[in-house]
Design a protein around this motif. Structure first.
Motif, PDB file in Angstrom:
ATOM      1  N   GLU A   1     -27.132  40.740  22.993  1.00  0.00           N
ATOM      2  CA  GLU A   1     -26.734  40.264  21.674  1.00  0.00           C
ATOM      3  C   GLU A   1     -27.877  39.628  20.899  1.00  0.00           C
ATOM      4  OE1 GLU A   1     -23.288  37.814  21.260  1.00  0.00           O
ATOM      5  OE2 GLU A   1     -22.258  38.845  22.867  1.00  0.00           O
ATOM      6  N   LEU A   2     -29.045  39.487  21.552  1.00  0.00           N
ATOM      7  CA  LEU A   2     -30.131  38.755  20.896  1.00  0.00           C
ATOM      8  C   LEU A   2     -30.779  39.602  19.817  1.00  0.00           C
ATOM      9  CD1 LEU A   2     -31.762  37.096  24.022  1.00  0.00           C
ATOM     10  CD2 LEU A   2     -30.097  36.136  22.424  1.00  0.00           C
ATOM     11  N   LEU A   3     -31.134  38.932  18.714  1.00  0.00           N
ATOM     12  CA  LEU A   3     -31.764  39.630  17.590  1.00  0.00           C
ATOM     13  C   LEU A   3     -33.235  39.884  17.922  1.00  0.00           C
ATOM     14  CD1 LEU A   3     -30.948  40.370  14.551  1.00  0.00           C
ATOM     15  CD2 LEU A   3     -32.336  38.385  13.943  1.00  0.00           C
ATOM     16  N   PRO A   4     -33.706  41.103  17.722  1.00  0.00           N
ATOM     17  CA  PRO A   4     -35.144  41.348  17.898  1.00  0.00           C
ATOM     18  C   PRO A   4     -35.952  40.440  16.950  1.00  0.00           C
ATOM     19  CG  PRO A   4     -33.942  43.413  17.652  1.00  0.00           C
ATOM     20  CD  PRO A   4     -32.985  42.321  17.334  1.00  0.00           C
ATOM     21  N   PRO A   5     -37.249  40.283  17.211  1.00  0.00           N
ATOM     22  CA  PRO A   5     -38.031  39.302  16.435  1.00  0.00           C
ATOM     23  C   PRO A   5     -38.375  39.773  15.023  1.00  0.00           C
ATOM     24  CG  PRO A   5     -39.438  40.393  18.029  1.00  0.00           C
ATOM     25  CD  PRO A   5     -38.062  40.903  18.293  1.00  0.00           C
ATOM     26  N   PHE A   6     -37.376  39.800  14.154  1.00  0.00           N
ATOM     27  CA  PHE A   6     -37.632  40.153  12.752  1.00  0.00           C
ATOM     28  C   PHE A   6     -38.164  38.935  12.008  1.00  0.00           C
ATOM     29  CE2 PHE A   6     -34.288  43.353  13.676  1.00  0.00           C
ATOM     30  CZ  PHE A   6     -34.952  44.494  13.259  1.00  0.00           C
ATOM     31  N   GLY A   7     -38.913  39.192  10.952  1.00  0.00           N
ATOM     32  CA  GLY A   7     -39.351  38.101  10.103  1.00  0.00           C
ATOM     33  C   GLY A   7     -40.037  38.643   8.874  1.00  0.00           C
ATOM     34  N   PRO A   8     -39.782  38.094   7.715  1.00  0.00           N
ATOM     35  CA  PRO A   8     -38.832  37.020   7.435  1.00  0.00           C
ATOM     36  C   PRO A   8     -37.378  37.521   7.458  1.00  0.00           C
ATOM     37  CG  PRO A   8     -39.807  37.828   5.391  1.00  0.00           C
ATOM     38  CD  PRO A   8     -40.478  38.572   6.500  1.00  0.00           C
ATOM     39  N   LEU A   9     -36.458  36.566   7.582  1.00  0.00           N
ATOM     40  CA  LEU A   9     -35.025  36.869   7.489  1.00  0.00           C
ATOM     41  C   LEU A   9     -34.581  36.446   6.091  1.00  0.00           C
ATOM     42  CD1 LEU A   9     -33.899  35.379  10.932  1.00  0.00           C
ATOM     43  CD2 LEU A   9     -34.563  37.729  10.428  1.00  0.00           C
ATOM     44  N   ILE A  10     -34.133  37.405   5.309  1.00  0.00           N
ATOM     45  CA  ILE A  10     -33.852  37.134   3.886  1.00  0.00           C
ATOM     46  C   ILE A  10     -32.364  37.291   3.608  1.00  0.00           C
ATOM     47  CG2 ILE A  10     -34.428  37.794   1.518  1.00  0.00           C
ATOM     48  CD1 ILE A  10     -36.935  39.223   2.800  1.00  0.00           C
ATOM     49  N   GLY A  11     -31.780  36.289   3.003  1.00  0.00           N
ATOM     50  CA  GLY A  11     -30.361  36.334   2.648  1.00  0.00           C
ATOM     51  C   GLY A  11     -30.197  36.538   1.155  1.00  0.00           C
ATOM     52  N   ALA A  12     -29.294  37.420   0.776  1.00  0.00           N
ATOM     53  CA  ALA A  12     -28.986  37.647  -0.647  1.00  0.00           C
ATOM     54  C   ALA A  12     -27.470  37.685  -0.814  1.00  0.00           C
ATOM     55  CB  ALA A  12     -29.614  38.952  -1.125  1.00  0.00           C
ATOM     56  N   GLY A  13     -27.025  37.532  -2.047  1.00  0.00           N
ATOM     57  CA  GLY A  13     -25.585  37.459  -2.330  1.00  0.00           C
ATOM     58  C   GLY A  13     -25.205  35.999  -2.540  1.00  0.00           C
ATOM     59  N   ALA A  14     -24.333  35.766  -3.522  1.00  0.00           N
ATOM     60  CA  ALA A  14     -24.045  34.393  -3.955  1.00  0.00           C
ATOM     61  C   ALA A  14     -23.516  33.510  -2.821  1.00  0.00           C
ATOM     62  CB  ALA A  14     -23.044  34.424  -5.105  1.00  0.00           C
ATOM     63  N   ILE A  15     -22.769  34.072  -1.882  1.00  0.00           N
ATOM     64  CA  ILE A  15     -22.198  33.230  -0.816  1.00  0.00           C
ATOM     65  C   ILE A  15     -23.318  32.593   0.014  1.00  0.00           C
ATOM     66  CG2 ILE A  15     -21.906  35.170   0.815  1.00  0.00           C
ATOM     67  CD1 ILE A  15     -19.478  32.234   0.494  1.00  0.00           C
ATOM     68  N   LEU A  16     -24.465  33.272   0.113  1.00  0.00           N
ATOM     69  CA  LEU A  16     -25.598  32.716   0.853  1.00  0.00           C
ATOM     70  C   LEU A  16     -26.527  31.933  -0.070  1.00  0.00           C
ATOM     71  CD1 LEU A  16     -26.453  35.829   3.059  1.00  0.00           C
ATOM     72  CD2 LEU A  16     -25.270  33.769   3.783  1.00  0.00           C
ATOM     73  N   THR A  17     -26.834  32.496  -1.227  1.00  0.00           N
ATOM     74  CA  THR A  17     -27.865  31.877  -2.074  1.00  0.00           C
ATOM     75  C   THR A  17     -27.343  30.683  -2.866  1.00  0.00           C
ATOM     76  OG1 THR A  17     -27.410  33.366  -3.915  1.00  0.00           O
ATOM     77  CG2 THR A  17     -29.077  34.074  -2.335  1.00  0.00           C
ATOM     78  N   GLU A  18     -26.024  30.576  -2.999  1.00  0.00           N
ATOM     79  CA  GLU A  18     -25.489  29.465  -3.788  1.00  0.00           C
ATOM     80  C   GLU A  18     -24.699  28.509  -2.916  1.00  0.00           C
ATOM     81  OE1 GLU A  18     -23.582  31.111  -7.274  1.00  0.00           O
ATOM     82  OE2 GLU A  18     -25.346  32.359  -7.652  1.00  0.00           O
ATOM     83  N   ALA A  19     -25.142  28.352  -1.677  1.00  0.00           N
ATOM     84  CA  ALA A  19     -24.500  27.384  -0.771  1.00  0.00           C
ATOM     85  C   ALA A  19     -24.723  25.977  -1.317  1.00  0.00           C
ATOM     86  CB  ALA A  19     -25.102  27.538   0.618  1.00  0.00           C
ATOM     87  N   PRO A  20     -23.902  25.016  -0.892  1.00  0.00           N
ATOM     88  CA  PRO A  20     -24.006  23.660  -1.456  1.00  0.00           C
ATOM     89  C   PRO A  20     -25.361  22.998  -1.204  1.00  0.00           C
ATOM     90  CG  PRO A  20     -21.984  23.893  -0.196  1.00  0.00           C
ATOM     91  CD  PRO A  20     -22.778  25.139   0.027  1.00  0.00           C
ATOM     92  N   HIS A  21     -26.083  23.459  -0.199  1.00  0.00           N
ATOM     93  CA  HIS A  21     -27.334  22.806   0.184  1.00  0.00           C
ATOM     94  C   HIS A  21     -28.207  23.877   0.847  1.00  0.00           C
ATOM     95  CE1 HIS A  21     -30.025  20.182   2.500  1.00  0.00           C
ATOM     96  NE2 HIS A  21     -29.634  19.167   1.740  1.00  0.00           N
ATOM     97  N   PRO A  22     -29.525  23.829   0.667  1.00  0.00           N
ATOM     98  CA  PRO A  22     -30.367  24.832   1.328  1.00  0.00           C
ATOM     99  C   PRO A  22     -30.162  24.839   2.844  1.00  0.00           C
ATOM    100  CG  PRO A  22     -31.667  23.557  -0.247  1.00  0.00           C
ATOM    101  CD  PRO A  22     -30.318  22.911  -0.184  1.00  0.00           C
ATOM    102  N   GLY A  23     -29.840  23.656   3.388  1.00  0.00           N
ATOM    103  CA  GLY A  23     -29.592  23.575   4.826  1.00  0.00           C
ATOM    104  C   GLY A  23     -28.375  24.390   5.233  1.00  0.00           C
ATOM    105  N   VAL A  24     -27.378  24.438   4.363  1.00  0.00           N
ATOM    106  CA  VAL A  24     -26.166  25.218   4.669  1.00  0.00           C
ATOM    107  C   VAL A  24     -26.508  26.710   4.644  1.00  0.00           C
ATOM    108  CG1 VAL A  24     -23.821  25.776   3.933  1.00  0.00           C
ATOM    109  CG2 VAL A  24     -24.638  23.431   3.795  1.00  0.00           C
ATOM    110  N   ALA A  25     -27.320  27.105   3.667  1.00  0.00           N
ATOM    111  CA  ALA A  25     -27.739  28.511   3.620  1.00  0.00           C
ATOM    112  C   ALA A  25     -28.505  28.869   4.891  1.00  0.00           C
ATOM    113  CB  ALA A  25     -28.608  28.752   2.392  1.00  0.00           C
ATOM    114  N   ALA A  26     -29.379  27.955   5.322  1.00  0.00           N
ATOM    115  CA  ALA A  26     -30.145  28.206   6.551  1.00  0.00           C
ATOM    116  C   ALA A  26     -29.205  28.306   7.752  1.00  0.00           C
ATOM    117  CB  ALA A  26     -31.150  27.077   6.768  1.00  0.00           C
ATOM    118  N   MET A  27     -28.233  27.389   7.820  1.00  0.00           N
ATOM    119  CA  MET A  27     -27.288  27.413   8.943  1.00  0.00           C
ATOM    120  C   MET A  27     -26.489  28.721   8.952  1.00  0.00           C
ATOM    121  SD  MET A  27     -24.164  24.800   9.824  1.00  0.00           S
ATOM    122  CE  MET A  27     -23.180  25.304   8.436  1.00  0.00           C
ATOM    123  N   LEU A  28     -26.064  29.176   7.784  1.00  0.00           N
ATOM    124  CA  LEU A  28     -25.287  30.423   7.728  1.00  0.00           C
ATOM    125  C   LEU A  28     -26.119  31.598   8.256  1.00  0.00           C
ATOM    126  CD1 LEU A  28     -23.530  30.072   4.245  1.00  0.00           C
ATOM    127  CD2 LEU A  28     -22.504  29.766   6.494  1.00  0.00           C
TER     128      LEU A  28
END
Lengths: 361, 625
Positions: free
Chosen positions: B393-420
């Protein structure tokens, strides 16, 4: 910078123009009206065919002519392309009397090809008829789109099960659906009428309505788990708010209450973001010599506007916009978003995301 | 205008809910993102005009930057070319709004040509209605019905190596042509041929009497060779034509755009291809975009983009289908409070009715974030076999990991986006987390069609939000036990020392943009890149620095512990403060009891705003007040 919210039309008197189109997957057969024609809510304006599967029929094999080629069976075929055929209708025949061999149509449908010793029939599931759904005048007919204009009270709703009814309606008594249990359906005041329930409905309520031979049900909401059951009902069910236990939009029920005794159209269209139909109730009303305006769906939000709040914790509440802060605001759950300050009916003022407001058209 | 003279490029993305605009321009010899703006997409009825939302977004952008963009007097949407500081040199558009294109796939073999065709289709918003190949054992009648009753918009034909045997494919194509000849009424699908090049003329002769034929280079010119890009570019043209024919008024937008309306996912693929070429540790970039109707994941594996597009997964229009796919039980694992299955379905269908609304309560927000996590996990599961990397189940070593879409980019706090992103992707080691709030990834991908240097420079100029680096050790540690000893040195500040315990998420309070030196010592059983002591020089991101000692694979707590732990994670991600909801008024104050509908309205002023008259039941013509 102006913000243009969604608009729901809930209006006591308006001139409405509605487009009638055939449902997806239905091909046009006939337009049954023309510009300037007066139509009632139940006048059929469009007809189409819901076409289904193709049937490839080998004429030689059906007529037991195993060695015959396409040219030899061509004269035995009794139908032509584009011809409509009924189930069991003769398509090809050989011989007479007891020894006659015939090929019969396996379905109601249309002959689409007669070629190479084969007849291909496309089954027609059913003829689809689209009624005007509002009484009024046909404004224009373009290809298979009919535009009709009418005048009356309009209440756009949230969800419907795809059925339609035009007729009278009756509010539920205070006891709710329970009061219907003891009524004799043959003399029930709800028979052949739409039942208006200001409370969310359950499966048992719908079964009672069915037993009372009601024409349909309007309610604020029901559990989403009932969707499949409701889609199978033969009468219209309209939800004014949505799913779950949601409170009614007062204005809709007040409009219905103040017009009791009149007939209304109940279009329980199942909402689809890419189709023009929305579930709605329309009460045809006389214009009284005036020319009511057409509700606008492109108005910008402004201070003083009447709005409906569409999300918890104030879903369904009508409010008035008192301020539009120019910068994004932080709301209760921590989201930072563009908001309006609105005054609730209890005079309390709260911040509501612009995305959760609907203008009342 | 020649491409060499293009300085300013306006890129639009027509999403299901939002229309976003990004302006890329030359500043001191470098292309960079100048401004972005957005508005509601207006393609759906009752407006049915995509250009209206685009115009609103452009007006907004004009106000922001004091530059006229909209062509108010001419025939076009925008002032072009740029002159005296107003207008733009080029306009490009991507889109994901609208019904997905229905495609029927025809090929020679399921393992080769049909598989290649399916991979071409993955670059667009597609629903596959069926497949046909010579091995198909169904009778001809069933084959024809499979093709026609799905009402495809496009028939994609692949098959045969270039100049290889053609008899079998030709026989199959004659059958398809015969089927098209049966369509008497309704929509005729277009044909896209990307097979044996020797058959191009035959294909045109067979299908041209019935429909439009597009051709592209063979997706499989030789048995051991696959080429997708030419077919994908042709598919983008087909998509543009499909959008033009579809309701929503896309035609005007497509006419103004120099590339038509390209599927958003193709822009993302194109940018990921560029990002993959940049020097960076790991396999390559991974981008996830969770939209309202569609979701996609594009990963660069050793320079090659691999992608999954799901037109049935989203947090708005597609919420019910997404909930069906991920199941309510899996979603509930991320909710601190007990939420019944019926309540989740009610939420899903209400969200589908009003997809542009946003959660206004914490409970609602957590439901949508939970779905977003599971959607991304589902995309990862679908994409993983194609990567040929990693185990379990482990994710291969991708980088960077980029999130798009309002549910990720408009989280209440950057920390929440990171946690998601951490919860959904569960990376191992050092994870470089970023957000794409301006939809730049898709935009720059289409810019590359016109001016590749603009894509490279704008990417280097940093249009993405850097959330920060997350330390995610491999292994498990008991909850509450010491897991990571962290030491952070920053210039002119006291050293931050912190012990992160097992099961904890900790966001170090470091000002974004600060250069720091981080030393992490891991407890026995945990490792990052096989080591227990890590020393790194880093720049803190919008979420600071993130230390995730919850173990990998992430084990979600159950029962009562779930509420405590999920709340603690959320609190940590919010910088130590949980939002406090304001008290909600008694319902009775806001709405009359149902039986009161005949009584005078306490909110009569509101009713008056909606102009509701009461009617004289006796009179024929009542007068309006």
């Amino acid at each position: 910078m102006p913000y243009y919210p969604e608009t729901s039309v809930i209006k006591g008197l308006a001139r409405v123009t509605r487009e009638r189109r055939l449902p997806p997957g239905v091909v046009h057969r006939r337009t049954a009206t023309g510009p300037g024609a007066q139509v009632s809510a139940v006048t059929v304006v469009l007809q189409g065919d819901a076409l289904r599967e193709y049937h490839i029929l080998d004429v030689a094999r059906a007529l037991r002519l195993r060695k015959a080629g396409p040219e030899q069976v061509a004269d035995l075929i009794t139908v032509a392309p584009d011809q409509r055929v009924r189930l069991g209708q003769e398509l090809a025949a050989r011989g007479r009397g007891k020894r006659a061999q015939t090929l019969l149509s396996p379905v109601d449908g249309e002959v689409v090809s007669v070629d190479d010793g084969q007849i291909i029939v496309q089954a027609s599931e059913r003829t689809v008829e689209v009624p005007a759904k509002i009484p009024g005048e046909v404004e224009s007919v373009e290809n298979d789109i009919v535009r009709i204009s009418g005048v009356g009270a309009v209440m756009q709703c949230a969800w419907g099960n795809g059925r339609f009814f035009f007729g009278a309606y009756q509010f539920l008594p205070e006891e709710g659906f329970a009061a219907l249990r003891t009524l004799d359906p043959t003399i029930s005041p709800y028979r052949a009428k739409m039942i208006i329930s200001p409370l969310p409905i359950e499966r048992a309520d719908l079964l009672l309505a069915q037993r009372q031979e009601a024409a349909g049900v309007v309610a604020p909401s029901m559990s989403a788990s009932l969707r499949e059951f409701v889609m199978g009902l033969t009468f219209p069910v309209i939800l004014t708010e949505g799913f779950g236990r949601r409170q009614p939009t007062t204005l809709i029920y007040r409009l219905l209450h103040s017009n009791m005794g009149r007939q209304a159209t109940f279009d329980a269209a199942t909402p689809d973001h890419w189709r023009w139909e929305r579930p709605e109730i329309m009460l045809p009303l006389p214009a009284g010599g005036t020319f009511p305006e057409t509700p606008s769906v492109t108005r910008a939000l402004a201070v003083g506007a009447g709005v409906r709040l569409t999300r918890a914790p104030w879903d369904g509440v009508l409010a008035e916009v008192v301020a539009l802060p120019p910068t994004p605001q932080v709301i209760d759950n921590g989201l930072r978003t563009q908001c309006a300050r609105v005054r609730l009916p209890n005079n309390r003022e709260v911040l509501v995301p612009l995305a959760n407001l609907e203008l009342l058209g | 205008m020649g491409v060499e003279h293009v300085n300013s490029i306006l890129v639009a993305d027509l999403g299901s809910v939002h229309t976003r605009l990004a302006l890329i321009d030359l500043v001191e010899g470098q292309y960079r993102l100048i401004a972005s703006a957005r508005s509601r997409t207006t393609a759906e009825p009752p407006l049915g005009r995509a250009s209206l939302g685009l115009d609103r977004a452009a007006q907004r952008m004009s106000e922001l930057i004091g530059r006229r963009i909209v062509d108010e007097h001419g025939d076009g949407l925008f002032l072009m070319p740029e002159s005296e500081g107003h207008g733009v040199d080029a306009f490009l558009a991507t889109g994901s709004a609208g019904r997905p294109m229905r495609v029927f796939l025809v090929g020679l073999t399921p393992e080769l040509s049909l598989a290649s065709g399916a991979r071409v289709l993955a670059s667009s918003f597609i629903t596959v209605t069926g497949m046909l190949c010579p091995d198909d054992l169904r009778p001809e009648e069933a084959q024809i019905n499979a093709l026609l009753t799905g009402e495809p918009d496009v028939i994609l034909i692949t098959g045969g190596t270039d100049d290889g045997a053609d008899d079998i494919l030709l026989a199959l194509l004659r059958r398809v042509a015969r089927a098209l000849g049966l369509i008497r009424r309704g929509t005729m699908p277009v044909v896209l041929f990307a097979g044996n090049q020797a058959l191009r003329a035959h294909v045109k002769a067979l299908f041209s009497p019935y429909t439009t034929v597009f051709t592209a280079r063979n997706v499989r010119p030789a048995l051991d060779q696959e080429q997708f890009v030419p077919a994908q570019i042709e598919l983008a043209l087909v998509y543009d034509e499909f959008r033009t024919r579809s309701p929503g008024g896309f035609e005007a937008v497509g006419r103004s755009s120099q590339v038509g309306v390209v599927p958003t996912v193709q822009g993302t693929i194109s940018t990921v291809r560029y990002l993959s070429a940049l020097p960076a540790p790991g396999l390559g970039p991974l981008c996830v975009d969770v939209g309202s109707a569609n979701s996609l994941l594009v990963a660069g594996v050793h320079g090659q983009p691999h992608y999954v597009v799901r037109t049935d997964l989203g947090v708005g229009h597609s919420f019910p289908a997404a909930l069906q796919a991920v199941t309510p039980d899996r979603l509930r694992r991320w909710l601190p409070a007990e939420v019944g299955e019926d309540a989740l379905w009610d939420y899903a269908y209400n969200k589908q009715l009003r997809p542009a609304t946003i959660p206004a309560t914490l409970d609602d927000l957590l439901i949508e974030q939970a779905l977003a996590r599971e959607l991304v996990r589902s995309l990862v599961s679908s994409a993983r076999p194609d990567w040929g990397q990693g185990t379990g189940e482990l994710l291969p070593p991708f980088g960077p990991l980029i999130g798009a879409g309002a549910i990720l980019t408009e989280a209440p706090h950057p920390g929440v986006a990171a946690m998601l992103l951490l919860d959904a992707l569960q990376p191992v080691g050092l994870a470089d987390l970023r957000l794409d709030p301006h939809n730049l990834i898709a935009a720059l991908g289409v810019v590359a069609y016109l001016k590749p240097v603009a894509t490279v420079q704008a990417l280097e100029a940093g249009g993405l939000v850097e959330l920060g680096t997350a330390f995610c050790p491999l292994g498990r540690v008991k909850d509450g036990r010491n897991a990571m000893s962290v030491e952070i040195r920053q210039p002119g500040e006291q050293i931050i020392r912190h012990m992160v315990h097992g099961g904890e998420l900790w966001l170090a309070p470091v000002t974004p943009g600060t250069r720091v030196e981080v030393v992490v010592r891991l407890r026995r059983g945990l490792s990052i890149d096989g080591r227990r002591r890590i020393k790194r020089r880093l720049v803190a991101g919008a979420a600071g620095l993130i230390f995730d000692a919850r173990g990998r694979p992430l084990a979600l707590p159950r029962g009562a512990e779930r509420a405590r732990r999920l709340t603690a994670w959320l609190k940590a991600a919010m910088g130590g403060h949980l939002p406090e909801p304001a008290p909600v008024a008694d319902d009775a104050e806001l709405r009359p009891a149902p039986r009161d509908f005949a009584a005078p309205d306490p909110g009569a002023r509101l009713a008056a705003l909606a102009e509701s008259p009461t009617w004289d039941e006796e009179g024929e013509d009542a007068l309006l007040p």
